[in-house]
Design a protein around this motif. Sequence first.
Motif, PDB file in Angstrom:
ATOM      1  N   UNK A 590     -51.387 -80.857  54.610  1.00  0.00           N
ATOM      2  CA  UNK A 590     -49.951 -81.108  54.476  1.00  0.00           C
ATOM      3  C   UNK A 590     -49.432 -80.966  53.042  1.00  0.00           C
ATOM      4  N   UNK A 591     -50.049 -81.594  52.019  1.00  0.00           N
ATOM      5  CA  UNK A 591     -49.439 -81.562  50.677  1.00  0.00           C
ATOM      6  C   UNK A 591     -49.163 -80.166  50.131  1.00  0.00           C
ATOM      7  N   UNK A 592     -50.135 -79.242  50.102  1.00  0.00           N
ATOM      8  CA  UNK A 592     -49.796 -77.925  49.544  1.00  0.00           C
ATOM      9  C   UNK A 592     -48.776 -77.164  50.387  1.00  0.00           C
ATOM     10  N   UNK A 593     -48.829 -77.306  51.716  1.00  0.00           N
ATOM     11  CA  UNK A 593     -47.839 -76.634  52.559  1.00  0.00           C
ATOM     12  C   UNK A 593     -46.437 -77.163  52.265  1.00  0.00           C
ATOM     13  N   UNK A 594     -46.318 -78.473  52.135  1.00  0.00           N
ATOM     14  CA  UNK A 594     -45.007 -79.075  51.888  1.00  0.00           C
ATOM     15  C   UNK A 594     -44.461 -78.696  50.516  1.00  0.00           C
ATOM     16  N   UNK A 595     -45.320 -78.672  49.502  1.00  0.00           N
ATOM     17  CA  UNK A 595     -44.840 -78.323  48.170  1.00  0.00           C
ATOM     18  C   UNK A 595     -44.408 -76.864  48.113  1.00  0.00           C
ATOM     19  N   UNK A 596     -45.106 -76.008  48.844  1.00  0.00           N
ATOM     20  CA  UNK A 596     -44.685 -74.608  48.910  1.00  0.00           C
ATOM     21  C   UNK A 596     -43.313 -74.497  49.566  1.00  0.00           C
ATOM     22  N   UNK A 597     -43.118 -75.237  50.657  1.00  0.00           N
ATOM     23  CA  UNK A 597     -41.828 -75.201  51.350  1.00  0.00           C
ATOM     24  C   UNK A 597     -40.712 -75.766  50.478  1.00  0.00           C
ATOM     25  N   UNK A 598     -40.991 -76.845  49.766  1.00  0.00           N
ATOM     26  CA  UNK A 598     -39.965 -77.474  48.934  1.00  0.00           C
ATOM     27  C   UNK A 598     -39.527 -76.556  47.800  1.00  0.00           C
ATOM     28  N   UNK A 599     -40.481 -75.873  47.164  1.00  0.00           N
ATOM     29  CA  UNK A 599     -40.105 -74.965  46.076  1.00  0.00           C
ATOM     30  C   UNK A 599     -39.302 -73.778  46.591  1.00  0.00           C
ATOM     31  N   UNK A 645     -48.126 -88.792  50.946  1.00  0.00           N
ATOM     32  CA  UNK A 645     -48.791 -89.824  51.745  1.00  0.00           C
ATOM     33  C   UNK A 645     -48.035 -90.090  53.043  1.00  0.00           C
ATOM     34  N   UNK A 646     -46.718 -90.079  52.967  1.00  0.00           N
ATOM     35  CA  UNK A 646     -45.925 -90.296  54.185  1.00  0.00           C
ATOM     36  C   UNK A 646     -46.171 -89.180  55.191  1.00  0.00           C
ATOM     37  N   UNK A 647     -46.152 -87.940  54.717  1.00  0.00           N
ATOM     38  CA  UNK A 647     -46.415 -86.822  55.617  1.00  0.00           C
ATOM     39  C   UNK A 647     -47.826 -86.844  56.166  1.00  0.00           C
ATOM     40  N   UNK A 648     -48.802 -87.206  55.323  1.00  0.00           N
ATOM     41  CA  UNK A 648     -50.181 -87.289  55.784  1.00  0.00           C
ATOM     42  C   UNK A 648     -50.364 -88.351  56.849  1.00  0.00           C
ATOM     43  N   UNK A 649     -49.680 -89.481  56.697  1.00  0.00           N
ATOM     44  CA  UNK A 649     -49.775 -90.548  57.692  1.00  0.00           C
ATOM     45  C   UNK A 649     -49.212 -90.092  59.036  1.00  0.00           C
ATOM     46  N   UNK A 650     -48.093 -89.372  59.007  1.00  0.00           N
ATOM     47  CA  UNK A 650     -47.504 -88.858  60.251  1.00  0.00           C
ATOM     48  C   UNK A 650     -48.470 -87.890  60.933  1.00  0.00           C
ATOM     49  N   UNK A 691     -41.822 -83.845  57.021  1.00  0.00           N
ATOM     50  CA  UNK A 691     -41.564 -85.162  56.429  1.00  0.00           C
ATOM     51  C   UNK A 691     -41.763 -85.121  54.917  1.00  0.00           C
ATOM     52  N   UNK A 692     -42.879 -84.559  54.470  1.00  0.00           N
ATOM     53  CA  UNK A 692     -43.147 -84.509  53.031  1.00  0.00           C
ATOM     54  C   UNK A 692     -42.133 -83.638  52.305  1.00  0.00           C
ATOM     55  N   UNK A 693     -41.814 -82.483  52.873  1.00  0.00           N
ATOM     56  CA  UNK A 693     -40.844 -81.590  52.235  1.00  0.00           C
ATOM     57  C   UNK A 693     -39.499 -82.286  52.058  1.00  0.00           C
ATOM     58  N   UNK A 694     -39.040 -82.930  53.114  1.00  0.00           N
ATOM     59  CA  UNK A 694     -37.741 -83.609  53.046  1.00  0.00           C
ATOM     60  C   UNK A 694     -37.756 -84.728  52.010  1.00  0.00           C
ATOM     61  N   UNK A 695     -38.824 -85.522  51.999  1.00  0.00           N
ATOM     62  CA  UNK A 695     -38.898 -86.632  51.049  1.00  0.00           C
ATOM     63  C   UNK A 695     -38.966 -86.138  49.606  1.00  0.00           C
ATOM     64  N   UNK A 696     -39.733 -85.080  49.366  1.00  0.00           N
ATOM     65  CA  UNK A 696     -39.821 -84.543  48.006  1.00  0.00           C
ATOM     66  C   UNK A 696     -38.455 -84.074  47.527  1.00  0.00           C
ATOM     67  N   UNK A 697     -37.742 -83.357  48.385  1.00  0.00           N
ATOM     68  CA  UNK A 697     -36.418 -82.854  48.003  1.00  0.00           C
ATOM     69  C   UNK A 697     -35.458 -84.012  47.734  1.00  0.00           C
ATOM     70  N   UNK A 698     -35.483 -85.019  48.605  1.00  0.00           N
ATOM     71  CA  UNK A 698     -34.583 -86.164  48.424  1.00  0.00           C
ATOM     72  C   UNK A 698     -34.924 -86.925  47.149  1.00  0.00           C
ATOM     73  N   UNK A 699     -36.205 -87.235  46.959  1.00  0.00           N
ATOM     74  CA  UNK A 699     -36.606 -88.021  45.792  1.00  0.00           C
ATOM     75  C   UNK A 699     -36.355 -87.273  44.492  1.00  0.00           C
ATOM     76  N   UNK A 700     -36.638 -85.981  44.474  1.00  0.00           N
ATOM     77  CA  UNK A 700     -36.371 -85.212  43.259  1.00  0.00           C
ATOM     78  C   UNK A 700     -34.869 -85.082  43.011  1.00  0.00           C
TER      79      UNK A 700
END
Length: 724
Positions: A590-599, A645-650, A691-700
């Motif tokens: 999840x983490x690398x996939x989400x960071x790729x999507x967020x960028x 972590x949130x995305x990984x838990x889901x 979940x991770x992509x959305x949270x990263x975008x919101x938090x940033x």
Amino acid sequence: MTENKPLIIPELVALDADAGPSKEDVIEFLAATVAGAGRASSPDGLAADAKKRESTAPTGIPGGIAIPHCRSSHVLAPSLGFARLVQPVDFGAADGRAADLIFMIAAPDGADDFHLQLLAKLARGLMQTEFTDALRQAADAEEITRIVTKQVQPELLDGGEEAEDGAVGEAGSAAGSTQGDGAVGSKKAAASSAPAEGQTVIVGVSSCPTGIAHTFMAAEALEQAGKDRGITVAIEGQGSGKIDALDPELIKRASAVIFAHDLPVKGRERFAGKPVIDVGVKAAVNDAGSLVDKALAAVDDPSAARVPSGGGSSEESEEGSEHWARRLQRSVMTGVSYMIPFVAAGGLLIALGFLLAGYDVANLYEKISISDYSLWNLPGNEFVHEIKNSADNVVGTETITVSQSGLLLYIGWTLFLLGQAAMSFLVPALAGYISFGLAGRPGIAPGFVMGVVAVQVGAGFIGGLVGGILAGYFAAWLAGLNAPAWLRGLMPVVVIPLGTTLVVGAVMYLVLGRPLAALMTGLKHGLTSMSGGGSAVLLGIILGLMMCFDLGGPINKAAYLFGTAGLSEASASNTAPYEIMATVMAAGMVPPLAMSAATFLRSRLFTKAEIENGRSAWLLGLSFISEGAIPFAAADPLRVIPATMAGGAVTGAMTMAMHVGSRAPHGGVFVAFAITNFGGFLLAILAGTVVTTALVIVLKGLGRNADGQGGKEGAEAQAAAAAA
């Protein structure tokens, strides 16, 4: 002694010599030559010192060259004895070629920096084919003298000075000779032209025990390999004399480090945090190109070894000042890192075996011998297993039926057995390399034995952890004892492995075996019970959080070890380990996939470097390489890590709830054939990624507004502030 006294004179040269069949004979011949020229007081004493140095490591180098060398109290003046042999002699070069060009480098015990630098220039010259070709083509001793002098003391020729004993005449140019390095004692930074803007820079250190030959040959070879590849390589030779330290600005620019050394690196902390290739000095002399290639590959490898941060000017000081908890953690991680290839190879082979032969091929394991079959005698799909009692008498038979037959079954069965063989090393490798991390090489054998003991008593990977730690600490304690001189040579190869195996093995069998086995059994039962019902979802959440917390760090590796260790216990009736493995793999993707999507979706929230990393992170994610998200987490941990972590838990909760299973320990989507409910696997990963992509975008986005900065400039300013 004046600084312009020549190192070589015709009386020190022997052409087309027959010095004997062995390297000891050649060393004695050259020692006598040096003494005969009035440069040594005792040929026997000089030969003894040179042979003592030779016994520590061969001095042959590729290309038919040998450089026996030493510092000796019998040497009256720094000298180069040279012999071109009629019959080449083996000096142990890596290319296996016997040496026909032999230099004896003889330095007094108190040789000053000036003369050591001259000897270093000879060592560099020997790495150049033009120089060695000229030596082979020279017609007489005078020509050899001119060629070598031009390499090591060109001022004696250029200045037209007459050397003592009529050694060197007027300036001349020997055919094929090479130009010297320039003024002796010049700083490395001054001697090397500044690398062009944007050019890759690799720095490093070379050193050998005497510091007058291999040190500088390794440096020359590495720097030349860099030139061949269009990059800048600058090596600091830490020889016996003054060290020409690397320019701090050059170190700062460097992308990677190469340590080619047989002595502790001085000033190691200068290179802290950079990817490092750490080898012995002869590895650089023999194959510098491959080391430079490895260093270039390490630049883009997030899992590459790095120079530890912290104080200390040598390996010993770093290790000595390391906190015991940090040392233990590092050693356990060493064990896990060395264990993973066994798990990955074994698990994938088992999965391929299942793909070709069907899952019921596991029923043949330990019951039917594959050696009864061959490519010319392929198996069918029915087998008869003889059931024997304790007296080895047949008391009945069992018919085993499998879904495949013929060539597919035979190949799949073979792959399955190979995988099982690799997996059988899981616990021994874990224990062996934990012990290695604590005690070095003497700890490997007892550590492996403790791993086997852990398997025998049923303690599994927990027993391997405990046994490896005990073996490592006990072996390190033995190594620290002040052994008598006659016993020191036997300590690492006999005393430490034997003593550690006896003591720790007895403790494992007689004291810890049963409690550890009971703990392992309880853990297995607990996992089996959690894998069903609501507890399965909770287990998935916990594993997902662990996989996404430190992205390749100790907690991530602990969760991965937890998943892989159970694969050997899985069966058709116990699928819980498969589900745990699938959960670990899916959450880690999840983490690398989400960071790729967020960028991609909100590039203005990221720096240019992060956007570049995002373009490749998706592939790392699909391959189950969690480390692809490390650059993002390192730059902005307070926003990225909670989101991952949130995305990984889901993802973890969903994979366990949908009973997704994986018979492969690695590979991501590329081992789809080994994953049950592959659709659920993809759905869980997609949900966690969203979940991770959305949270990263919101938090940033919130962070950007709070800082009052927007766009890439704001993100880059924040990153710069964090790095300051």
